[in-house]
Write an enzyme that holds these catalytic residues in place. Structure first.
Site, mmCIF file in Angstrom:
data_model
loop_
_atom_site.group_PDB
_atom_site.id
_atom_site.type_symbol
_atom_site.label_atom_id
_atom_site.label_comp_id
_atom_site.label_asym_id
_atom_site.label_seq_id
_atom_site.Cartn_x
_atom_site.Cartn_y
_atom_site.Cartn_z
ATOM 1 N N TYR A 6 4.748 0.407 -0.356
ATOM 2 C CA TYR A 6 4.633 1.333 -1.506
ATOM 3 C C TYR A 6 3.355 2.096 -1.033
ATOM 4 O O TYR A 6 3.231 3.219 -1.212
ATOM 5 C CB TYR A 6 4.250 0.535 -2.740
ATOM 6 N N SER A 30 -1.752 6.930 -5.129
ATOM 7 C CA SER A 30 -2.278 5.660 -5.345
ATOM 8 C C SER A 30 -3.516 5.275 -4.476
ATOM 9 O O SER A 30 -3.297 5.564 -3.261
ATOM 10 C CB SER A 30 -1.213 4.511 -5.275
#
Length: 248
Positions: free
Chosen positions: A157, A143
């Site tokens: 995350y 990501s």
């Protein structure tokens, strides 16, 4: 030799788009899912309509036993895996680090990091020429959060995806002589259901003004990069990253 791909988290979003595109490119497809069998069945049906073999397998990648069963099921139903897409991942509610507890961190890292390591392990055991395999390709879904840190929202995350970047780099060098390529994509600001898990379904629309391209991305745009990295067109690419975040 038939190309067989395992896509974790393949029932929705980027994973579902990747399954469908891989099927269009002639791959037999394992659609892994954790809970939503109906969604997985729809993706499988779409793949089969394209004339390829496709099969759903329920498995929670955070569970080692489930990961082992996933790959053993693929062995029996489709054959030896030649491509792996580590797409499964979770978000939890937006929160500052000072409010996070250990249970949340364990869930986030188990699903996003441990699961990817375990799936890579099982794939390498089957693909490696050192073990009698025929080689293969792995694409990890990281990501853009790994680069920007996701402050005030998902630092856990982001840290998990930073670990995926390190996994990609290290494993790519570890198995480069064994016929296995390992690469990653780093999506950001993509219209998928994962944002609802963080408590803000409309997050992409909120942040897109800060993206140089002034729009969010679509799962199909990420899938195109993933399937390219799996293909022979990317035969000299390993340990590399494609950022898909509109220039952010």
């Amino acid at each position: 030799m038939e190309r067989i791909v395992v896509v974790t988290g393949g029932s929705r979003g980027i994973g579902a788009a990747t399954c469908r595109l891989a099927a269009r490119r002639g791959y037999a497809v394992c659609v892994n899912y954790r809970a939503n069998r109906d969604a997985a069945d729809r993706v499988v049906a779409d793949c089969r309509e394209l004339g390829v073999r496709a099969f759903p397998v329920q498995a929670d990648v955070a569970s080692e036993a489930d990961v082992v069963r996933l790959f053993e099921t693929v062995d029996a139903e489709l054959g030896v895996v030649t491509a792996l897409v580590n797409n499964a991942g979770i978000l939890e509610t937006q929160m500052r680090v000072e409010a996070m507890d250990a249970a949340r961190l364990q869930r986030v890292f188990a699903a996003n990091v441990t699961g990817s390591f375990l799936c890579c392990r099982e794939a390498v055991r089957r693909m490696s020429t050192r073990r009698g395999g025929s080689g293969g390709a792995i694409v990890n879904v990281s990501s853009v959060a790994a680069r920007v840190g996701a402050p005030g929202e998902y630092v856990d995350y982001a840290a998990a995806k930073g670990a995926i970047d390190s996994l990609t780099l290290g494993l790519s060098k570890e198995v480069a002589e064994e016929g296995i390529r390992v690469n990653a994509v780093r999506p950001g600001f993509i219209y998928t259901e994962i944002h609802a898990s963080g408590g803000e379904p409309g997050r992409v629309d909120r942040v897109k003004a800060g993206v140089p391209m002034k729009r969010g991305g679509q799962p199909d745009e990420v899938a195109a990069a993933i399937v390219w990295l799996l293909s022979e067109e990317a035969s000299y690419a390993t340990g590399t990253f494609i950022d898909l975040a509109g220039g952010r």
